[in-house]
Design a protein around this motif. Sequence first.
Motif, short mmCIF file in Angstrom:
data_model
loop_
_atom_site.label_atom_id
_atom_site.label_comp_id
_atom_site.label_asym_id
_atom_site.label_seq_id
_atom_site.Cartn_x
_atom_site.Cartn_y
_atom_site.Cartn_z
N SER A 19 34.64 67.66 50.15
CA SER A 19 35.50 68.01 51.28
C SER A 19 36.69 67.06 51.44
CB SER A 19 34.68 68.05 52.58
OG SER A 19 34.01 66.82 52.75
N ALA A 20 36.79 66.06 50.57
CA ALA A 20 37.88 65.08 50.69
C ALA A 20 39.10 65.56 49.91
CB ALA A 20 37.43 63.73 50.16
N SER A 21 40.27 65.24 50.42
CA SER A 21 41.50 65.60 49.69
C SER A 21 41.72 64.61 48.55
CB SER A 21 42.69 65.51 50.64
OG SER A 21 42.87 64.16 51.05
N GLU A 22 42.54 65.01 47.58
CA GLU A 22 42.87 64.10 46.49
C GLU A 22 43.57 62.86 47.04
OE1 GLU A 22 44.67 65.78 42.94
OE2 GLU A 22 43.50 67.61 43.17
N ALA A 23 44.36 63.04 48.09
CA ALA A 23 45.09 61.92 48.70
C ALA A 23 44.10 60.87 49.23
CB ALA A 23 45.97 62.42 49.83
N LEU A 24 43.04 61.34 49.86
CA LEU A 24 42.04 60.42 50.42
C LEU A 24 41.28 59.71 49.30
CD1 LEU A 24 40.73 59.33 52.94
CD2 LEU A 24 39.22 61.31 52.98
N ILE A 25 40.93 60.44 48.24
CA ILE A 25 40.24 59.84 47.10
C ILE A 25 41.14 58.77 46.47
CG2 ILE A 25 39.32 60.32 44.79
CD1 ILE A 25 38.52 63.14 45.90
N ALA A 26 42.42 59.07 46.35
CA ALA A 26 43.38 58.12 45.78
C ALA A 26 43.52 56.88 46.67
CB ALA A 26 44.74 58.79 45.59
N GLU A 27 43.49 57.11 47.97
CA GLU A 27 43.60 56.00 48.93
C GLU A 27 42.44 55.02 48.77
OE1 GLU A 27 43.51 55.93 53.70
OE2 GLU A 27 44.79 57.50 52.86
N HIS A 28 41.21 55.55 48.66
CA HIS A 28 40.04 54.69 48.45
C HIS A 28 40.18 53.91 47.15
CE1 HIS A 28 37.99 56.26 51.86
NE2 HIS A 28 37.63 57.41 51.33
N THR A 29 40.72 54.57 46.14
CA THR A 29 40.83 53.95 44.81
C THR A 29 41.90 52.86 44.82
OG1 THR A 29 40.12 56.07 43.89
CG2 THR A 29 41.00 54.45 42.34
N ARG A 30 43.01 53.11 45.52
CA ARG A 30 44.03 52.08 45.67
C ARG A 30 43.49 50.88 46.44
NH1 ARG A 30 47.60 56.34 46.26
NH2 ARG A 30 47.38 56.26 48.52
N PHE A 31 42.72 51.17 47.48
CA PHE A 31 42.11 50.12 48.30
C PHE A 31 41.18 49.27 47.41
CE2 PHE A 31 38.60 48.96 51.38
CZ PHE A 31 39.31 47.96 52.01
N LEU A 32 40.43 49.94 46.55
CA LEU A 32 39.54 49.25 45.61
C LEU A 32 40.32 48.25 44.75
CD1 LEU A 32 36.68 49.17 44.14
CD2 LEU A 32 37.64 50.86 42.58
N LEU A 33 41.49 48.68 44.29
CA LEU A 33 42.27 47.87 43.37
C LEU A 33 43.11 46.79 44.05
CD1 LEU A 33 43.49 50.78 41.12
CD2 LEU A 33 41.90 48.97 40.44
N ASN A 34 43.60 47.07 45.25
CA ASN A 34 44.64 46.20 45.82
C ASN A 34 44.16 45.20 46.83
OD1 ASN A 34 46.52 47.49 44.27
ND2 ASN A 34 46.92 49.05 45.82
N GLU A 35 42.95 45.33 47.29
CA GLU A 35 42.48 44.43 48.33
C GLU A 35 42.58 42.98 47.87
OE1 GLU A 35 42.06 45.13 51.19
OE2 GLU A 35 40.80 43.65 52.13
#
Length: 135
Positions: A116-132
């Motif tokens: 039920s998640a949008s690609e934008a939301l999945i990408a956001e989690h992935t960016r957060f994973l990388l950039n924190e």
Amino acid sequence: GTNIDMLTLVQQYSSVPLQRFRILQSLDHLDFSQIRLGIVFLFATWSGPCLLGFQRFTRTLKSFTEPIEVFVVDSDCVSESSAEKLFGSSGFKIGGWGEAVWIRDGQVIARELTSSASEALIAEHTRFLLNEGRI
């Protein structure tokens, strides 16, 4: 057996090559503390919503070239203690909704139902994973 079916489906629904994944039968031998940048995807071979979620998830993954370990696990073989580690007290349960968990340095930092998640939301989690924690 399940594994063959799962491999076939993973290949069929993935937008990235199979080499991007570590395909696991269960999570029991996966040491979370060893995961630097990882995503665990719970794959339910029998669930249409999960297959669509996986499709969306891998389409998103395509735009990330960073060395993220992506573990694809047969959701039917995930023990209660492994589910506990993934979901903690979040109220998430394994239900064939393409549950995914983002892990940095052994800690779960995001959880999502990819069905039920949008690609934008999945990408956001992935960016957060990388950039924190980086400038």
